[in-house]
Design a protein around this motif. Structure first.
Motif, PDB file in Angstrom:
ATOM      1  N   VAL A  81      -1.417 -10.257  -9.110  1.00 35.86           N
ATOM      2  CA  VAL A  81      -1.965  -9.776  -7.383  1.00 35.86           C
ATOM      3  C   VAL A  81      -0.405  -9.678  -7.410  1.00 35.86           C
ATOM      4  O   VAL A  81      -0.654 -10.699  -6.528  1.00 35.86           O
ATOM      5  CB  VAL A  81      -2.937 -10.520  -6.809  1.00 35.86           C
ATOM      6  N   ASN A  82      -0.078  -8.588  -7.131  1.00 34.97           N
ATOM      7  CA  ASN A  82       1.509  -8.157  -6.756  1.00 34.97           C
ATOM      8  C   ASN A  82       1.919  -7.531  -4.869  1.00 34.97           C
ATOM      9  O   ASN A  82       1.231  -6.657  -4.823  1.00 34.97           O
ATOM     10  CB  ASN A  82       2.354  -7.358  -7.668  1.00 34.97           C
ATOM     11  N   THR A  83       1.895  -8.279  -4.004  1.00 39.06           N
ATOM     12  CA  THR A  83       1.885  -7.650  -2.914  1.00 39.06           C
ATOM     13  C   THR A  83       2.830  -7.092  -2.411  1.00 39.06           C
ATOM     14  O   THR A  83       2.191  -5.707  -2.036  1.00 39.06           O
ATOM     15  CB  THR A  83       1.936  -9.089  -2.025  1.00 39.06           C
ATOM     16  N   LYS A  84       3.775  -7.154  -2.949  1.00 36.51           N
ATOM     17  CA  LYS A  84       4.715  -5.722  -3.127  1.00 36.51           C
ATOM     18  C   LYS A  84       4.563  -4.273  -3.120  1.00 36.51           C
ATOM     19  O   LYS A  84       4.331  -2.960  -2.706  1.00 36.51           O
ATOM     20  CB  LYS A  84       6.426  -6.236  -3.701  1.00 36.51           C
ATOM     21  N   SER A  85       3.721  -4.547  -4.516  1.00 36.48           N
ATOM     22  CA  SER A  85       2.957  -3.357  -4.975  1.00 36.48           C
ATOM     23  C   SER A  85       1.847  -2.843  -4.606  1.00 36.48           C
ATOM     24  O   SER A  85       1.296  -1.150  -4.187  1.00 36.48           O
ATOM     25  CB  SER A  85       2.510  -3.545  -6.627  1.00 36.48           C
ATOM     26  N   ILE A  86       0.859  -3.217  -3.562  1.00 31.35           N
ATOM     27  CA  ILE A  86      -0.194  -2.881  -3.296  1.00 31.35           C
ATOM     28  C   ILE A  86       0.119  -2.407  -2.317  1.00 31.35           C
ATOM     29  O   ILE A  86      -0.814  -1.564  -1.372  1.00 31.35           O
ATOM     30  CB  ILE A  86      -1.197  -4.927  -2.566  1.00 31.35           C
ATOM     31  N   TYR A  87       0.811  -3.354  -1.362  1.00 30.04           N
ATOM     32  CA  TYR A  87       1.197  -2.716   0.323  1.00 30.04           C
ATOM     33  C   TYR A  87       2.629  -1.758   0.235  1.00 30.04           C
ATOM     34  O   TYR A  87       2.408  -1.249   1.745  1.00 30.04           O
ATOM     35  CB  TYR A  87       1.555  -4.364   1.053  1.00 30.04           C
TER      36      TYR A  87
END
Length: 257
Positions: free
Chosen positions: A185-191
């Motif tokens: 779960v990649n937070t840069k991608s998501i947010y």
């Protein structure tokens, strides 16, 4: 929370001193996942490779100073043409964590591709077929990182994503479940790139096929981005009834979130 996608100056695109992460880890252990991308289009097709001996030496020095808080990792950028070189590079090296990433195809980086020269359908097919080839290779990976990297710069609806990508993603999910490869779960991608909808879609597929292994990664290249929006990501995971992540350190274990 243990961030398992982090870069330091041992990666071509980071200037952050490895030791500096001790200042932002909130007493957690630290693992960096330094780049390995042969013939990288971003740097005129030069190799993005890690100085392994220097890296391990630095970790050993820091572990004497900070009571064994640092662990080693690598982000393996797979291309079909580099498969043999990757295998040769890895065969005499030990890493606590090995990420699989699809960044480029030997011609262009997927985040930099000219959208006027390739259709969305063709891009999705090429990108995910390359991911499938990596997963079917003999290279051992622990985690599939930022599965949607090739679409970070594209605005795509879930309906369109499902129509164009589902047959590839079904195979990818089958492979990572079978090989017990964790899903990042990649937070840069998501947010930062606003891909929460794609992650919700993919996680639902993964869970339905029996997938249970998740990691959190910020893709930080400096200390200010370390554990980027992990509080929001924790709530996101809990909303999916995901209550544990897997940690890759001296021993692989599950931890409640």
């Amino acid at each position: 929370m243990f961030d398992q996608h982090v870069h330091s100056s041992f990666s071509f695109d980071s200037n952050e001193n490895l030791e500096n992460y001790i200042n932002v880890c909130n007493e957690n252990d630290i693992i960096t996942t330094e780049h390995l991308d042969f013939e990288n289009p971003i740097i005129n097709y030069k190799d993005s490779s890690i100085d392994y001996l220097k890296y391990i030496e630095q970790i050993e020095i820091l572990n004497k100073k900070y009571s064994n808080k640092f662990f080693s990792g690598i982000e393996i950028g797979y291309t079909p043409n580099s498969e043999k070189r990757i295998e040769d590079f890895l065969k005499d090296k030990n890493f606590n964590l090995k990420l699989l990433s699809i960044h480029q195809n030997g011609i262009y980086d997927y985040m930099c591709v000219n959208k006027k020269l390739i259709s969305l359908e063709a891009l999705i097919q090429e990108y995910f077929e390359q991911m499938i080839q990596a997963l079917e290779s003999s290279i051992e990976f622990n985690v599939l990182a930022h599965f949607e990297y090739g679409l970070r710069m594209i605005d795509i609806s879930i309906i369109e994503f499902d129509n164009l990508a589902s047959k590839f993603l079904n195979k990818i999910v089958e492979l990572i479940v079978k090989k017990e490869i964790a899903f990042e779960v990649n937070t840069k991608s998501i947010y930062r790139y606003k891909k929460e909808n794609l992650y919700s879609y993919m996680i639902e597929k993964y869970l339905k096929k029996g997938g249970k292994l998740f990691t959190l990664g910020s893709d930080a290249h400096n200390i200010k981005d370390y554990a980027y929006k992990f509080d929001e990501a924790t709530k996101f995971l809990l909303s999916k009834k995901i209550k544990e992540i897997i940690l890759f350190k001296d021993k692989i274990k599950m931890e409640k979130i």
